[in-house]
Design a protein around this motif. Structure first.
Motif, short mmCIF file in Angstrom:
data_model
loop_
_atom_site.label_atom_id
_atom_site.label_comp_id
_atom_site.label_asym_id
_atom_site.label_seq_id
_atom_site.Cartn_x
_atom_site.Cartn_y
_atom_site.Cartn_z
N GLU A 170 10.75 -2.47 -0.53
CA GLU A 170 9.76 -2.90 0.45
C GLU A 170 10.30 -2.91 1.88
O GLU A 170 9.53 -3.06 2.82
N ILE A 171 11.62 -2.76 2.04
CA ILE A 171 12.23 -2.85 3.36
C ILE A 171 12.07 -1.52 4.10
O ILE A 171 12.43 -0.46 3.57
N PRO A 172 11.57 -1.52 5.32
CA PRO A 172 11.50 -0.28 6.12
C PRO A 172 12.92 0.24 6.41
O PRO A 172 13.83 -0.54 6.68
N ASP A 228 8.39 2.04 -0.44
CA ASP A 228 7.31 2.09 -1.43
C ASP A 228 5.94 2.06 -0.78
O ASP A 228 4.93 1.96 -1.47
N GLY A 229 5.90 2.13 0.55
CA GLY A 229 4.62 2.14 1.24
C GLY A 229 4.17 0.79 1.75
O GLY A 229 3.10 0.68 2.37
N THR A 230 4.94 -0.25 1.52
CA THR A 230 4.59 -1.57 2.05
C THR A 230 4.56 -1.54 3.57
O THR A 230 5.50 -1.06 4.21
N LYS A 231 3.50 -2.04 4.13
CA LYS A 231 3.33 -2.02 5.59
C LYS A 231 3.65 -3.39 6.17
O LYS A 231 3.19 -4.42 5.67
N TRP A 232 4.43 -3.37 7.24
CA TRP A 232 4.79 -4.58 7.95
C TRP A 232 4.28 -4.45 9.38
O TRP A 232 4.75 -3.60 10.13
N ALA A 233 3.33 -5.28 9.74
CA ALA A 233 2.74 -5.21 11.08
C ALA A 233 3.75 -5.69 12.11
O ALA A 233 4.52 -6.61 11.88
N ARG A 234 3.72 -5.03 13.28
CA ARG A 234 4.59 -5.46 14.38
C ARG A 234 4.07 -6.74 15.03
O ARG A 234 4.86 -7.54 15.52
N ARG A 235 2.79 -6.89 15.03
CA ARG A 235 2.20 -8.02 15.74
C ARG A 235 2.11 -9.23 14.82
O ARG A 235 1.64 -9.12 13.69
N PRO A 236 2.57 -10.41 15.25
CA PRO A 236 2.45 -11.61 14.41
C PRO A 236 1.00 -12.02 14.23
O PRO A 236 0.15 -11.69 15.05
N PRO A 237 0.71 -12.76 13.18
CA PRO A 237 -0.67 -13.22 12.97
C PRO A 237 -1.08 -14.24 14.02
O PRO A 237 -0.25 -14.77 14.77
N PHE A 278 5.62 -1.01 10.56
CA PHE A 278 6.81 -0.51 9.89
C PHE A 278 6.40 -0.25 8.44
O PHE A 278 5.68 -1.04 7.85
N VAL A 279 6.90 0.81 7.84
CA VAL A 279 6.51 1.16 6.48
C VAL A 279 7.75 1.20 5.60
O VAL A 279 8.74 1.86 5.93
N GLY A 280 7.70 0.48 4.46
CA GLY A 280 8.80 0.48 3.52
C GLY A 280 8.84 1.73 2.68
O GLY A 280 7.94 2.59 2.73
N GLU A 339 0.84 -1.17 0.00
CA GLU A 339 0.00 0.00 0.00
C GLU A 339 0.88 1.23 0.00
O GLU A 339 1.98 1.25 0.52
N GLN A 340 0.42 2.28 -0.60
CA GLN A 340 1.17 3.53 -0.64
C GLN A 340 1.10 4.20 0.72
O GLN A 340 0.13 4.11 1.45
N SER A 341 2.21 4.90 1.06
CA SER A 341 2.28 5.56 2.36
C SER A 341 1.26 6.68 2.47
O SER A 341 0.84 7.06 3.55
N SER A 342 0.85 7.22 1.31
CA SER A 342 -0.18 8.26 1.33
C SER A 342 -1.55 7.61 1.31
O SER A 342 -2.32 7.78 0.37
N ALA A 343 -1.85 6.81 2.33
CA ALA A 343 -3.12 6.10 2.40
C ALA A 343 -4.25 7.07 2.70
O ALA A 343 -4.04 8.16 3.20
N ASP A 344 -5.46 6.63 2.42
CA ASP A 344 -6.60 7.51 2.66
C ASP A 344 -6.96 7.52 4.13
O ASP A 344 -6.36 6.86 4.95
N ASP A 345 -7.99 8.31 4.44
CA ASP A 345 -8.36 8.52 5.84
C ASP A 345 -8.88 7.25 6.49
O ASP A 345 -8.78 7.09 7.71
N SER A 346 -9.44 6.35 5.69
CA SER A 346 -9.98 5.12 6.28
C SER A 346 -8.87 4.28 6.89
O SER A 346 -9.04 3.65 7.92
N ASP A 347 -7.70 4.26 6.23
CA ASP A 347 -6.57 3.52 6.80
C ASP A 347 -6.13 4.16 8.10
O ASP A 347 -5.78 3.48 9.05
#
Length: 616
Positions: A406-408, A120-129, A116-118, A80-88
């Protein structure tokens, strides 16, 4: 104010509300409190640490509640792009479960976010699934490793070797070699017998000689020394062929029809050995099923001659050579797939994409939909490749370069991080880990088989992902070491012959693995190669025993090493000219040599007792 409330059970809800307050304001209020209040607050913070910062213990929550919270706050993030919309933004702010790993305690509070945000805007959650799920289908291996197909019937060393170098492959090599002898060689020799055609038994004997020379680590020893008669030679070699014939065959051996080579070269740079290489690779694939962990890497076959796709790799022992990609079993080092890097091919049927992702997909397509894991280094690994292989039910573990978009940025930086600390990021069944190995070194890996923050090494706090990578990364390197330790390769200026040497080395390892799996007999690699060389030579050696021109000492060596006795031919009162007298003398005789069946007169007859004859 919340700090004035009495210490009761209502503090749990109060602290959850407090978790949404800015961390800077929190520490400001703590600073102005007196000592007693500070101690009480610190006690509560220790008790509700995970709730304050967003993490929680699964043991303290109801499973249904946990599931509902996960549905409300989804962490399956894509690119996802770092310039996400308000819903994000609302989604991030509405969820108070902002987790972090224990080794991230030294991070500034501004970095303790949900993602964490790469670049290119790739998001990496801190919490494991959520881990309370069934084993993923991509982690279930559907094929049993081991020998498969016709290879199960190979119960001898020679039979195991014939699985890879079939009769058709050897026959093709013999045919192409004879064509080359007829077109380019025979006209340069005055006597036809000095440039005679080769046969399948003789070609196998040549391979056997090469295996024995390699087993004794004499690849760089001169042939004159190995065939000498000074007592320091390799006596068994002359049983198969003379030194002159050995050098002649190495000079003439070819793997394609030279008469149409120039036309084929316009479409394929590797036409000189294409058919033999492809047939050998197919035989490797259909003879053995790999284990659940395989390794993808490259090996460099040493070569310093002229070749349009010769590579320079300073980190390899040989430095210069031909690069060959290999897919090996991480457990027993069986080689299942091979590909030679030839650079950019001419336009035509052999034009392929040489990008890292395309090479990887071609190499691992034999394990698609099998649930296996592929370990690779940072030249192959990329985030899109991990996603594509997951769709084919193949997981990966691999190091990844820091320059991937994609790497933060915080994962690639070593500043303000303690040694042995780890950052984890989770996104779409992928786990990214950044481990600080020492003061200046950051190691980054990505895995699609691990989905947690487990630490496997307590001393250096190494994550489980790194330990799994270290245990499975050396499949190709070990195979390369084994081949070079007893290599059949000799110095050559012809790159097709160099590639064939590599195939012979790999075939020796693969045939030993299959032989041991079928017979349950453990045998050293040295003993296996020596036995293989003798068995390859045996058929041709039997033919040499029937040739009268072969010297007596050679036949004596054959009887000694191969236990083959000459055929006894009865010649009753044979008469004829003596084979050793001059023709002008015309000496007639009825006596013959018992070994070579030549006519011999009394002047050349030597009397030998039975004991001396047996020792001869």
């Amino acid at each position: 104010m919340w700090c004035k409330l009495p210490f009761s059970s209502s503090y749990g809800s109060s602290l959850k509300l407090f978790g949404q307050v800015s961390a800077d304001i929190l520490f400001y209020f703590i600073f102005i409190m007196d000592e007693q209040q500070m101690q009480q607050i610190e006690k509560l913070l220790d008790e509700f640490d995970d709730e304050v910062w967003g993490g929680y213990s699964d043991d303290n929550l109801d499973p249904d509640e946990n599931e509902n919270e996960e549905n409300e706050c989804s962490y399956n993030t894509g690119t996802e792009q770092s310039s996400a919309d308000d819903s994000d933004t609302e989604l991030e702010n509405s969820c108070s479960d902002i987790s972090y790993h224990e080794s991230d305690d030294d991070l500034p509070l501004t970095l303790r976010n949900k993602y964490f945000v790469g670049k290119d805007g790739t998001k990496w959650a801190r919490r494991p699934p959520n881990q309370r799920v069934r084993t993923s289908r991509v982690n279930i291996v559907l094929e049993k490793p081991g020998v498969i197909g016709d290879a199960k019937n190979a119960n001898s060393i020679l039979d195991a070797w014939n699985l890879f170098f079939t009769y058709e492959i050897v026959e093709n090599i013999v045919a192409c070699t004879n064509i080359f002898i007829d077109v380019n060689i025979r006209s340069k020799f005055g006597r036809e017998r000095d440039a005679r055609y080769t046969t399948i038994p003789e070609m196998k004997a040549l391979f056997g000689v090469l295996y024995i020379i390699g087993a004794l680590k004499n690849g760089h020893r001169s042939t004159k020394d190995m065939w000498s008669s000074d007592g320091c030679n390799i006596d068994i070699l002359k049983c198969a062929m003379s030194e002159k014939r050995f050098l002649f065959l190495l000079r003439c051996i070819r793997f394609d029809d030279i008469r149409g080579r120039e036309e084929r070269k316009k479409l394929d740079k590797m036409t000189h050995i294409r058919k033999v290489f492809d047939d050998f690779t197919i035989n490797c694939k259909k003879s053995y099923s790999l284990s659940e962990y395989v390794t993808l890497d490259e090996k460099l076959q040493s070569f310093r001659g002229r070749c349009s796709f010769r590579q320079y790799m300073p980190n390899k022992p040989a430095k210069y050579g031909i690069k060959i990609f290999a897919l090996c079993d991480s457990v027993n080092y069986y080689t299942s797939n091979l590909e030679v890097y030839v650079g950019i091919q001419p336009a035509g049927p052999y034009t392929i994409d040489n990008s890292a992702a395309s090479i990887t997909k071609r190499m691992v397509n034999i394990v698609y939909n099998s649930g296996r894991n592929v370990t690779m280094d940072n030249w192959f690994t990329s985030i899109p490749l991990a996603d594509d292989l997951l769709k084919k039910k193949v997981t990966i573990i691999g190091t990844i370069r820091k320059n991937k978009r994609e790497i933060p940025p915080s994962f690639a930086s070593s500043k303000n991080r303690p040694v042995f600390s780890s950052f984890f990021g989770f996104s779409n069944n992928k786990t990214l880990v950044s481990y600080k190995a020492n003061k200046k070194k950051i190691v980054m890996l990505i895995s699609t088989i691990h989905h947690d923050k487990n630490i496997a090494n307590e001393e250096k706090l190494k994550p489980e992902i790194i330990m799994a990578y270290n245990s499975t990364k050396s499949g190709v390197d070990t195979m390369d070491y084994m081949t070079e330790n007893y290599t059949v390769a000799r110095t050559s200026a012809r790159w097709p012959l160099t590639i064939f040497y590599a195939l012979m080395n790999i075939g020796g390892i693969n045939s030993q693995i299959i032989y041991q799996a079928n017979t349950k007999i453990k045998i050293s690699r040295l003993q296996f190669l020596k036995t293989l060389g003798r068995e390859l030579m045996e058929e041709h050696v039997q033919c040499r025993m029937t040739i009268p021109a072969v010297r007596v000492e050679v036949k004596s060596s054959i009887r000694k090493y191969f236990n083959i006795q000459p055929l006894q031919e009865s010649r009753v009162r044979a008469s004829g000219r003596c084979s050793f007298c001059e023709r002008t003398r015309d000496r007639k005789t009825t006596k013959v040599c018992t070994t070579c069946i030549k006519l011999i007169c009394r002047d050349h007859l030597i009397s030998v007792c039975p004991e001396c004859y047996a020792c001869a």
